[in-house]
Write a protein that holds these residues in place. Sequence first.
Motif: not given
Length: 615
Positions: A389, A407-410, A421, A423-424
């Motif tokens: 994160h 492929d990251l998500t928030l 938020r 980056l995950r």
Amino acid sequence: MKAVMVMFDSLNRHLLPPYGADWIHAPNFRRLADRTVTYDTCYAGSMPCMPARRELHTGRHNFLHRGWGPLEPFDDSMPELLKRHGVYTHLVSDHQHYWEDGGATYHGRYNSWEFFRGQEGDAWKGQVAEPTIPEDLRTTRNDLWRQDWVNRQYLDTEAKQPQTLTFDAGLAFLRTNHTEDDWFVQIETFDPHEPFFTQDHYKDLYPHDYDGPHFDWPDYNRVTETKSQENHARYEYAALLSMCDHSLGRVLDAMDEHGLWDDTMLIVCTDHGYLLGEKGWWAKVVTPWYNELVHTPLFVHDPRSPERAGSRDASLVQTIDLAPTLLDLFGAARTPDMQGRPLRETPDARQPRDSALFGMFGGHVNVTDGRYVYMRACHDDSNQPLFEHTLMPTRIRGRFTPGELSDLTLAEPFGFTKGVRTLRIAASPSPLLGPQRFGTLLFDLDTDPHQEKPLVDDRVELRMIRLLVERLRASEAPADQYTRLGLPYDPDEVGEAHLLVAAQRERAEAAREPAARSDEFAEGALNLRTPLARLLAEPAATEAIRRIVPGLLDTELLTVRGAGTLLQIAAFAGHPGRAQLTVLADELARLFPPAPTPDSPEAVTATSQAPAALE
């Protein structure tokens, strides 16, 4: 008020005289203990180098959310908070990681800073030709290794070494500013971090018989060297530690000369320790975070409490307490996100901390109450799920790749990200480097201070699991950490289903077996200590390895440790075992017999039969 922090890297508590190491030549650490409070129960938190420094700035743990990296945009920085409060802050350091991709946001938080070059393969001096390198036991011979031997050519005196230059600059700051008020200077050296490079007059403090190869930079692996070689590396560390002691003495002299004890805080600390053969291992990171690594030395002189000079404090304290301590000294408020607290609030356990959290991203998550140490491994071999994160996708010497970021998500904001938020990003730890190979461990430091006899005690484990869950919640651990560790979110829900020590006992015991050492086996011209790349250049050696250890050359081991030797690969992974190594060593000795010595019968015969022109 004023403050001086002297920070060493990889400074071993158990090798300092104030903590009982009488054989180490370190008179200034003894002198330091006479003027300060010596903390007996100090633990690091996030490891290794830069995660520890992020804690030093922010006063909160970070290893549950990401690995090695810079300060984040939402992080509170103690030097920057002091600067805003009207306190002048200055950094002098030779710690090269501050100026790499994974640490480049730290030094800018100070009013001013100085950097000295040349430590551990720092990309400093340019040389195209290969440097001259003596025979050496280290097998990890990468670009960092090559650069370090280039740099050493320019560090041929103590006066030129980066540690000396760092302390020179720190002392210059004290000379220039000792009559001023409201300043903080951080004097930070990379030593005694490996390689243990120092001058002969420090080595001479530790006379010992040794005529083997050069050895001052162990690989991050089990000990496979002979006992003589292991002891030699320990003396090399001790020599560098004595150099650190000399530099510390220069600071103490300056405190005396400039009359700083009355109005200046002095903190002497480190980020973590270093294994020098203890537990059968070198270094750190690969192993669980045993006490040799995480139970750290800490000395503090607070001018507001001069009566405490020469005392000892048993309070459970951590690295996260240092930022609040410095803010408190200058009357600056610590932020709500800081988990630490000023050290003066905890003398002799007046307000005791009931537990301390520590670990490394993707590794064991550990908790101690000062007596028991609980090391929680992942609940299955996948060591998943695991996510970084961050808003700063860099690591030690590089950036996250486009593939990793694709492929990251928030993630939703954490409380400490100030509404932002992150980056995950999915992390993919190697199955050979995860905590699962060591299992979950529990130790009682009262009866087993050296952590040699892991406990199986369900009652104690349940209590420590509850403490661990409480610490995870206090640190706002991501949901994936609970899943990875096999833990509930609520400490009241902890039950027998969450016990892991007994279930993982067998692997834990196997992981504690000492590695085979190099002097246990037959040795030919090519042997178990020959770099694997050189072995595989010989078809007969390749065939012998495939026949005696089927499948070895087709595993991930070659990706992780391909630059090493068969002996080191076996030490790292526990495979091949001793029996296979013995057979393989004998076969290599048969295929590649050692060169005859001048006095051997073979050499004498060969000489007597030599043509006259060669005699």
